[in-house]
Design a protein around this motif. Sequence first.
Motif, PDB file in Angstrom:
ATOM      1  N   UNK A 253     -95.304 -48.868 -17.968  1.00 19.04           N
ATOM      2  CA  UNK A 253     -94.726 -47.516 -18.020  1.00 19.04           C
ATOM      3  C   UNK A 253     -93.420 -47.481 -18.795  1.00 19.04           C
ATOM      4  N   UNK A 254     -92.891 -48.658 -19.157  1.00 19.89           N
ATOM      5  CA  UNK A 254     -91.647 -48.700 -19.917  1.00 19.89           C
ATOM      6  C   UNK A 254     -91.957 -48.657 -21.405  1.00 19.89           C
ATOM      7  N   UNK A 255     -90.991 -48.179 -22.173  1.00 26.22           N
ATOM      8  CA  UNK A 255     -91.215 -48.005 -23.606  1.00 26.22           C
ATOM      9  C   UNK A 255     -90.510 -49.056 -24.460  1.00 26.22           C
ATOM     10  N   UNK A 256     -89.459 -49.680 -23.925  1.00 29.26           N
ATOM     11  CA  UNK A 256     -88.736 -50.625 -24.764  1.00 29.26           C
ATOM     12  C   UNK A 256     -87.892 -51.554 -23.899  1.00 29.26           C
ATOM     13  N   UNK A 257     -88.008 -52.850 -24.191  1.00 28.83           N
ATOM     14  CA  UNK A 257     -87.113 -53.857 -23.613  1.00 28.83           C
ATOM     15  C   UNK A 257     -86.484 -54.582 -24.792  1.00 28.83           C
ATOM     16  N   UNK A 258     -85.154 -54.504 -24.912  1.00 28.53           N
ATOM     17  CA  UNK A 258     -84.458 -55.092 -26.051  1.00 28.53           C
ATOM     18  C   UNK A 258     -83.550 -56.220 -25.583  1.00 28.53           C
ATOM     19  N   UNK A 259     -83.575 -57.324 -26.346  1.00 26.62           N
ATOM     20  CA  UNK A 259     -82.732 -58.478 -26.070  1.00 26.62           C
ATOM     21  C   UNK A 259     -81.718 -58.591 -27.201  1.00 26.62           C
ATOM     22  N   UNK A 260     -80.452 -58.639 -26.853  1.00 26.52           N
ATOM     23  CA  UNK A 260     -79.371 -58.842 -27.819  1.00 26.52           C
ATOM     24  C   UNK A 260     -78.772 -60.228 -27.527  1.00 26.52           C
ATOM     25  N   UNK A 261     -79.136 -61.212 -28.331  1.00 28.59           N
ATOM     26  CA  UNK A 261     -78.719 -62.590 -28.033  1.00 28.59           C
ATOM     27  C   UNK A 261     -77.213 -62.788 -28.118  1.00 28.59           C
ATOM     28  N   UNK A 262     -76.550 -61.998 -28.931  1.00 26.92           N
ATOM     29  CA  UNK A 262     -75.092 -62.118 -29.055  1.00 26.92           C
ATOM     30  C   UNK A 262     -74.379 -60.899 -28.481  1.00 26.92           C
ATOM     31  N   UNK A 263     -74.974 -60.294 -27.486  1.00 27.42           N
ATOM     32  CA  UNK A 263     -74.328 -59.150 -26.856  1.00 27.42           C
ATOM     33  C   UNK A 263     -74.652 -57.858 -27.591  1.00 27.42           C
ATOM     34  N   UNK A 264     -74.216 -56.772 -26.997  1.00 26.40           N
ATOM     35  CA  UNK A 264     -74.509 -55.439 -27.533  1.00 26.40           C
ATOM     36  C   UNK A 264     -73.496 -55.101 -28.595  1.00 26.40           C
TER      37      UNK A 264
ATOM     38  N   UNK B 229     -67.075 -71.722 -33.383  1.00 31.46           N
ATOM     39  CA  UNK B 229     -67.206 -70.345 -32.898  1.00 31.46           C
ATOM     40  C   UNK B 229     -67.509 -70.341 -31.399  1.00 31.46           C
ATOM     41  N   UNK B 230     -66.980 -69.302 -30.703  1.00 36.35           N
ATOM     42  CA  UNK B 230     -67.258 -69.171 -29.278  1.00 36.35           C
ATOM     43  C   UNK B 230     -68.748 -68.880 -29.058  1.00 36.35           C
ATOM     44  N   UNK B 231     -69.238 -69.296 -27.892  1.00 36.72           N
ATOM     45  CA  UNK B 231     -70.638 -69.085 -27.594  1.00 36.72           C
ATOM     46  C   UNK B 231     -70.986 -67.620 -27.385  1.00 36.72           C
ATOM     47  N   UNK B 232     -72.263 -67.305 -27.622  1.00 38.47           N
ATOM     48  CA  UNK B 232     -72.756 -65.928 -27.461  1.00 38.47           C
ATOM     49  C   UNK B 232     -73.292 -65.726 -26.052  1.00 38.47           C
ATOM     50  N   UNK B 233     -73.071 -64.501 -25.522  1.00 35.55           N
ATOM     51  CA  UNK B 233     -73.590 -64.115 -24.211  1.00 35.55           C
ATOM     52  C   UNK B 233     -74.604 -62.996 -24.417  1.00 35.55           C
ATOM     53  N   UNK B 234     -75.863 -63.197 -24.026  1.00 34.99           N
ATOM     54  CA  UNK B 234     -76.904 -62.178 -24.276  1.00 34.99           C
ATOM     55  C   UNK B 234     -76.701 -60.910 -23.439  1.00 34.99           C
ATOM     56  N   UNK B 235     -77.336 -59.845 -23.925  1.00 34.97           N
ATOM     57  CA  UNK B 235     -77.400 -58.561 -23.214  1.00 34.97           C
ATOM     58  C   UNK B 235     -78.844 -58.081 -23.226  1.00 34.97           C
ATOM     59  N   UNK B 236     -79.190 -57.216 -22.231  1.00 35.38           N
ATOM     60  CA  UNK B 236     -80.550 -56.704 -22.093  1.00 35.38           C
ATOM     61  C   UNK B 236     -80.490 -55.205 -21.860  1.00 35.38           C
TER      62      UNK B 236
END
Length: 745
Positions: free
Chosen positions: A213-224, A282-289
């Motif tokens: 029933x969901x339309x989109x799940x987005x993963x941002x590996x380096x944050x939004x 470089x500092x590490x990336x924190x993902x966002x969902x």
Amino acid sequence: MTTSPDLFRVGPLAGAIGADDVSGVATVVTIRQDSNPPSVGQIEVNTATGLTSANGKVWDPTLPLSLFVTVEEAEARGETLTLRYWRADVDDMDSDGIADEEEYLSQVQPLTSGMTGEQQVNFAGIDVSAQSFNSPVHVYIEGTDWAGLTYQEGGSGGGPGAENAWATVIIATDEPTTIVSAGFSLDHEMGYLLAGVPHTFKMQINEPNGLQTLDNVSIMLCGDGTDNVGKFSYNPANGDIWTADDSLISPLSVQTQQLTSDVIELSMMFEISWEFPWEEGQYGCKPSVSVIDDITEVAYQNNIGELTWVLDNRLIAIPASMDDLTPPIVTTDNIHLYLRQGDEFQMNGEIYYAGSGVLLSEIPDDLQVEMQIIYGTQEIDSVVGVAEDGTWTASMTLPMRVPLHANMGLTTFVLNVPGVGSSSENADAQVTVDSKSPTVLFDQVNYPDSSLTVLESDLLEEVLVSVTIVDEIGLPNEDLQVAWIYLRNNLPVAGTEDTGGLAMLFDEEGRDIFQGDLDFSPALEGFEIENGDRILFWVTSTDRAGNMIQGLGSESAPRPVALRIMVFNPSLDSIVINPKDPFIDETVIIETFWSNDGKRDGTIEINLYELKDDNSWRTETATIELQLLAETSSVYAVFEWTPGKEGQPVLYVIIDGDLDNPAYPVNGILVKEPEEVGGGPDAGVTYGLMGAVVLMALALVGFFVMRSRGEDDYYYEDEDDSYFEEETWEYGEEAASDEESDEED
């Protein structure tokens, strides 16, 4: 294509007379060939935000389900469009949960036939009030164009069954969507994501209405962020996974797993491009969902700290082994190779990610490895390609001159790393060029008893040997290998050669001391050491670079070792028996005399044994421990033996209890029966005869005595006495001499 009628003959083939063609201008008919099937777009529903895809849509059961669809035709549209639908709980006539084709209901809507282009069709509302929570409605489209081509032939419209539905609408009250905060995971090796390697991002979504029933799940590996770098998306409704061109992420696949009735685990596989921008340090990336339903973001989680990652896009060529290619071949000490000037060698290894230490499995095109050494002031390089399995082999030949420094480092680099990736230098391997041969010494000052000067022939089985090797760089960390051979008349004796090893005792600066026990017993069976025999001894080991040992004790100049014959050789020289003709039960004295003509003292155990008629051994005496010094003789040992029956006994003197090899027999004894005293029938006659003989002897003696006195009356009386005294002394001396002869016999 066009067609028109044409009158070209009237009557029979021969023609007709008087007929006129008054048909006039012929009507032209146009015929179009249609080989392109029609197509139908996605089924949509009307929401507060406008028309949106019906597939996966949650629809309120209190509202009739009104569906919209747009058809497209390039040639000539058909006359009608049919909507086929199947409602769970309502149309499942056999209650098997399967949307069978014969269970579908239909709605038919007219089309503007013969027209081209698009046309939107609105179907009447479908009653879904009788359906249970989260039950589906499967729909598909049927119809043809004027040429009879179906929508399915054009790859659209769907078909019967849940798996073929053109759209599936979920009938339920729309429940809120949440992200399970403890359900994240990312397969980042030691905190690294590897460029060019598939990775998996996992998350858990609590969606009572179902993931579809969901339309989109987005993963941002380096944050939004404001750009698309590191972002990729997934549409659960249709299974599409996509990303923007500038994201530098390649989405690979998505897998789902129903954990509970409401919680679904989503596993999304992706790969980071080698072009992904990353700076050293470089500092590490924190993902966002982000989760979107329709156009509304229904769930969001930013800066997931436990999934912080760093990009590993640096490669390193790590050596695994090194090999000497020039005889004499030497073994590698880890990845440190000892060589001589002018030697050729090779190094093997694999490619790893420098940060995580993970083996590179996907080999980019044109990847190469450079091996480099600074030989004195000269830089020598070797560049080779990397095989498909990630291994590489580089070889190099050293110059023939002596280097400035014996120890030199080998460095490796990875060339042609794709994208913005880089290479890290590896300097683990080393080469040592050893140009001097080691020297062997036998240190008689510090090791006087183990320097192989003189060996005693009976102590060859365990000889302590000490050898000193003088060398600036040193020998391998292993036993020193040695060899030896016997010499007789200054010629080697074939078959007596042998080898052994000495363990390292001390590893000192500039020298190594080896020590151990060796068995110098002749290896040739039956070889007996003789006076004048010697041993030639030499070291066969080489130094780490394969240089031969030099000096006295090397293969070119073996060390001669003198041999001193040392043996313990006990021997029974004589036996004296008294008496030799004993009666039964009479004690016999057996005296033995021993010698040892060898140069080694020793002790033996001896005893007197009698071999009985039943082949059993019997002894009446205690074992005597006899010590024989070197080069001694006439060592005395005595036994007493009592015969038990007449005849010749079988007696042996046995050494060290070796009854299987009786070496010294005691011969010459004859046991007699004892004589009987009186009572026999001939006893009187015998004694009578003996008495007559005695009387006759006495008469003769008296006669000669009287006669002698008559002839010699003129002698003085004192002289007569002297005469008889002297005669009596001579007789006694002769008698004593005869008794001694009898005892010796």
